[in-house]
Design a protein around this motif. Structure first.
Motif, PDB file in Angstrom:
ATOM      1  N   UNK A 173     -13.709  29.471 -64.135  1.00  0.00           N
ATOM      2  CA  UNK A 173     -12.507  30.147 -64.386  1.00  0.00           C
ATOM      3  C   UNK A 173     -10.997  29.503 -63.855  1.00  0.00           C
ATOM      4  N   UNK A 174     -11.398  28.576 -62.455  1.00  0.00           N
ATOM      5  CA  UNK A 174     -10.168  28.002 -61.966  1.00  0.00           C
ATOM      6  C   UNK A 174      -9.919  26.885 -62.697  1.00  0.00           C
ATOM      7  N   UNK A 175     -10.951  26.103 -63.406  1.00  0.00           N
ATOM      8  CA  UNK A 175     -10.912  25.126 -64.521  1.00  0.00           C
ATOM      9  C   UNK A 175     -10.097  25.360 -65.467  1.00  0.00           C
ATOM     10  N   UNK A 176     -10.273  26.503 -65.989  1.00  0.00           N
ATOM     11  CA  UNK A 176      -9.659  27.201 -67.262  1.00  0.00           C
ATOM     12  C   UNK A 176      -8.021  27.708 -66.918  1.00  0.00           C
ATOM     13  N   UNK A 177      -7.837  28.383 -65.704  1.00  0.00           N
ATOM     14  CA  UNK A 177      -6.781  28.789 -65.002  1.00  0.00           C
ATOM     15  C   UNK A 177      -5.766  27.793 -64.968  1.00  0.00           C
ATOM     16  N   UNK A 178      -6.232  26.843 -64.383  1.00  0.00           N
ATOM     17  CA  UNK A 178      -5.337  25.767 -63.747  1.00  0.00           C
ATOM     18  C   UNK A 178      -5.082  24.623 -64.927  1.00  0.00           C
ATOM     19  N   UNK A 207      -9.851  23.404 -69.840  1.00  0.00           N
ATOM     20  CA  UNK A 207     -11.291  23.857 -69.232  1.00  0.00           C
ATOM     21  C   UNK A 207     -12.226  23.311 -70.392  1.00  0.00           C
ATOM     22  N   UNK A 208     -13.508  23.269 -70.125  1.00  0.00           N
ATOM     23  CA  UNK A 208     -14.725  23.216 -70.706  1.00  0.00           C
ATOM     24  C   UNK A 208     -14.707  21.577 -71.231  1.00  0.00           C
ATOM     25  N   UNK A 241      -9.487  11.547 -62.545  1.00  0.00           N
ATOM     26  CA  UNK A 241      -9.286  12.810 -61.731  1.00  0.00           C
ATOM     27  C   UNK A 241      -8.184  13.833 -61.896  1.00  0.00           C
ATOM     28  N   UNK A 242      -8.761  14.838 -62.511  1.00  0.00           N
ATOM     29  CA  UNK A 242      -7.698  15.923 -62.739  1.00  0.00           C
ATOM     30  C   UNK A 242      -7.335  16.898 -61.856  1.00  0.00           C
ATOM     31  N   UNK A 243      -8.072  16.822 -60.649  1.00  0.00           N
ATOM     32  CA  UNK A 243      -7.438  17.513 -59.498  1.00  0.00           C
ATOM     33  C   UNK A 243      -6.375  16.603 -58.926  1.00  0.00           C
ATOM     34  N   UNK A 244      -5.329  16.710 -59.554  1.00  0.00           N
ATOM     35  CA  UNK A 244      -4.257  15.227 -59.269  1.00  0.00           C
ATOM     36  C   UNK A 244      -2.927  15.982 -59.287  1.00  0.00           C
ATOM     37  N   UNK A 245      -1.987  15.587 -58.660  1.00  0.00           N
ATOM     38  CA  UNK A 245      -0.408  15.674 -58.925  1.00  0.00           C
ATOM     39  C   UNK A 245       0.480  14.755 -57.987  1.00  0.00           C
ATOM     40  N   UNK A 246       1.550  15.138 -57.930  1.00  0.00           N
ATOM     41  CA  UNK A 246       2.551  14.691 -57.098  1.00  0.00           C
ATOM     42  C   UNK A 246       2.990  15.557 -56.175  1.00  0.00           C
ATOM     43  N   UNK A 247       3.104  15.219 -54.895  1.00  0.00           N
ATOM     44  CA  UNK A 247       3.575  16.302 -54.020  1.00  0.00           C
ATOM     45  C   UNK A 247       5.018  16.059 -53.477  1.00  0.00           C
ATOM     46  N   UNK A 248       5.574  14.800 -53.618  1.00  0.00           N
ATOM     47  CA  UNK A 248       7.147  14.599 -53.421  1.00  0.00           C
ATOM     48  C   UNK A 248       7.373  13.556 -54.551  1.00  0.00           C
TER      49      UNK A 248
END
Ligand SMILES: Cc1cc2nc3c(=O)[nH]c(=O)nc-3n(C[C@H](O)[C@H](O)[C@H](O)COP(=O)(O)O)c2cc1C
Length: 197
Positions: free
Chosen positions: A17-22, A181-182, A44-51
């Protein structure tokens, strides 16, 4: 509508669910170098910038069954350095190939037939064909549940001439790929909007 209280569902279900929702998720294609000098590369797709004013990025790496870190996490923890390469459509298949679980002495650069380009501030090489790469110094890490979360300050950007216009990144020239997702990836479908605020 149905409700799925997390305490009542299996972790595989909540994970799906999380991998489809985000979605769509950006993909940080992270290069690192081991203590033995082997260049590692993994998406890595649990990835972003924070600043953005103080360019800082993060990614999270799942701890493997048995409690061992992935090669990327081990290398960042040990060297304090990594490079994030931007994934564009032409690189998508080779990026996917670098998610193979290779033994630490084998490099995904060679496995996926990707050329290296030397970095200037850190040891790990860049993906030579990446249109943007960011050399990072690790500044912090956290252990959260089954993940090691790594934060890195960008030391320098490398940007290909073909995506620059008047010294700025022109988004029309950058066909980034995201994760759904998937088994799905997504490519850019630019939607121009007149911003109200
Ligand atoms: C598009 C994509 C995104 C991924 N995102 C993550 C992630 O955010 N965290 C993670 O632990 N693994 C993620 N993986 C799996 C890792 O890439 C894979 O486990 C890889 O073998 C890790 O390599 P390493 O052991 O060399 O670090 C992803 C795989 C793909 C294909």
């Amino acid at each position: 509508m149905q409700e799925f209280p997390v305490r009542d569902i299996d972790t595989r279900v909540s994970s799906r669910i999380v991998k489809s929702a985000v979605t769509p998720r950006p993909i940080g294609w992270v290069s690192t170098t081991s203590d033995d000098g082997v260049d590692n590369l993994a998406p890595f797709s649990c990835y972003n910038y924070i600043s953005s004013d103080y360019p800082t990025v993060m990614f999270s790496s799942k701890v493997k069954d048995g409690g061992k870190p992935k090669d990327t996490a081990r290398n960042v923890a040990s060297s304090g350095e990594f490079v994030v390469n931007v994934v564009t459509e032409d690189l998508a298949e080779r990026m996917d190939r670098t998610s193979a679980e290779l033994p630490p002495e084998e490099s995904e650069f060679d496995f996926a037939e990707l050329d290296r380009a030397e970095s200037t501030h850190v040891t790990p090489p860049r993906v030579a064909d990446a249109l943007i790469s960011m050399e990072c110094t690790a500044i912090e890490s956290l252990d959260i549940h089954d993940r090691g979360v790594f934060f890195g300050e960008v030391e320098t950007f490398h940007i290909a001439d073909e995506v620059l216009e008047d010294g700025k990144v022109e988004m029309d020239h950058l066909d980034t790929v995201g994760r759904l997702g998937g088994p799905y990836y997504t490519s850019v479908n630019r939607m121009e909007m007149t911003r109200e605020f």
